[in-house]
Design a protein around this motif. Sequence first.
Motif, PDB file in Angstrom:
ATOM      1  N   GLY A  64       0.803  -1.111   0.009  1.00  0.00           N
ATOM      2  CA  GLY A  64       0.092  -0.035  -0.023  1.00  0.00           C
ATOM      3  C   GLY A  64       0.753   1.377  -0.160  1.00  0.00           C
ATOM      4  O   GLY A  64       0.668   2.153   0.698  1.00  0.00           O
ATOM      5  N   CYS A  65       1.714   1.332  -0.842  1.00  0.00           N
ATOM      6  CA  CYS A  65       2.620   2.130  -0.971  1.00  0.00           C
ATOM      7  C   CYS A  65       2.431   3.551  -1.297  1.00  0.00           C
ATOM      8  O   CYS A  65       3.265   4.547  -0.910  1.00  0.00           O
ATOM      9  CB  CYS A  65       4.015   1.909  -1.789  1.00  0.00           C
ATOM     10  SG  CYS A  65       3.165   1.962  -3.486  1.00  0.00           S
ATOM     11  N   GLY A  66       1.221   3.838  -1.646  1.00  0.00           N
ATOM     12  CA  GLY A  66       0.866   5.246  -1.983  1.00  0.00           C
ATOM     13  C   GLY A  66       1.857   5.893  -3.076  1.00  0.00           C
ATOM     14  O   GLY A  66       2.173   5.353  -4.126  1.00  0.00           O
ATOM     15  N   ALA A  67       2.138   7.244  -2.829  1.00  0.00           N
ATOM     16  CA  ALA A  67       3.005   8.001  -3.772  1.00  0.00           C
ATOM     17  C   ALA A  67       4.473   7.479  -3.424  1.00  0.00           C
ATOM     18  O   ALA A  67       5.469   8.225  -3.925  1.00  0.00           O
ATOM     19  CB  ALA A  67       2.499   9.405  -3.548  1.00  0.00           C
ATOM     20  N   GLY A  68       4.804   6.557  -2.709  1.00  0.00           N
ATOM     21  CA  GLY A  68       6.152   6.314  -2.405  1.00  0.00           C
ATOM     22  C   GLY A  68       6.899   6.807  -1.529  1.00  0.00           C
ATOM     23  O   GLY A  68       8.265   6.658  -1.421  1.00  0.00           O
TER      24      GLY A  68
END
Length: 225
Positions: free
Chosen positions: A53-57
Motif C-alpha cells: 500500500g505504498c501510495g505515492a512512495g
Amino acid sequence: MPAPARHQTAETIRDDFDRIALLPDDRWNHNRHYHPLLLREVPAGSAEALDVGCGAGEFTRLLAARCTRVTGIDLSPNMVAEARRRSAALDNVEYAVGDVMTAPLATGRFDCIAGIAVLHHLPLEAGLTRLRDLLRPGGVLVLLDLSPGRLPADLGALAVSIVLGTWHNGPRRSSPEEREAWAAHGSTDRYPSLAEVRATCERVLPGARVRKHLLWRYSLVWRGV
C-alpha cells in the motif's frame, strides 16, 4: 432518494486512492509522525524490502536508504504513477500496481515488509498470514495502522495533534476537495480492535509486538523465525 451505502472492496479502495493521488499531500500527518519509529525497526543493509500500500512512495523512498532493493505495491494506478515520478532518481526502487493478496510475489522473498495504514484494508488473519509468508526466515514485518479513539479519553491526543499540526503545517489547511475525498474513503473504513489484532497475532505471528501510540495509531513488529 438517498444514495446506496458504499461498501469497501478492492475496487472502491483503488478508486478512492486514484482520486486522492491527484490532491496535494505536502501536509504533516499522523502517519508521517511515526515514520522514524518504523524505520528504527528496519535493519540497515536489508537486501530486499516490500512496501505494501505504498501510495505515492514516501515510505518506499525512506526504505530505499536502508535496503538494497525496495518494491512498492498499491492498488491505485494513479498512486503508483505518482510514486514512479517522485522516485525517478532512485535506481533501487520499483513499483507495481496490484493487490498484495494475489500479486505474484515469491514466498520467503523479502527481508523486510512494511505497511502504513494498510492492514485495515486487508482481511486481518489472511492478510497477516500472507505478509508472514512473504518474509524470509529472520525477516522483519513492520506495520502502522489506525486505532480510532473516543473523546473525552483522547483529549490529550487531540491537543498534541493540534499543536504538532500547527507547528508543521502553519496556516495551511486541507482544501474542501481533500476533506471530501478523505471523508468518502473513511466512510467505508472499518478498523479491527487492538484486542482483535493481538489475538490474531497470537495465532499467526507469535511473539509480535503490538503497541498503541498517542496519535490514534498502533504499530505491529514481528521478526520471522
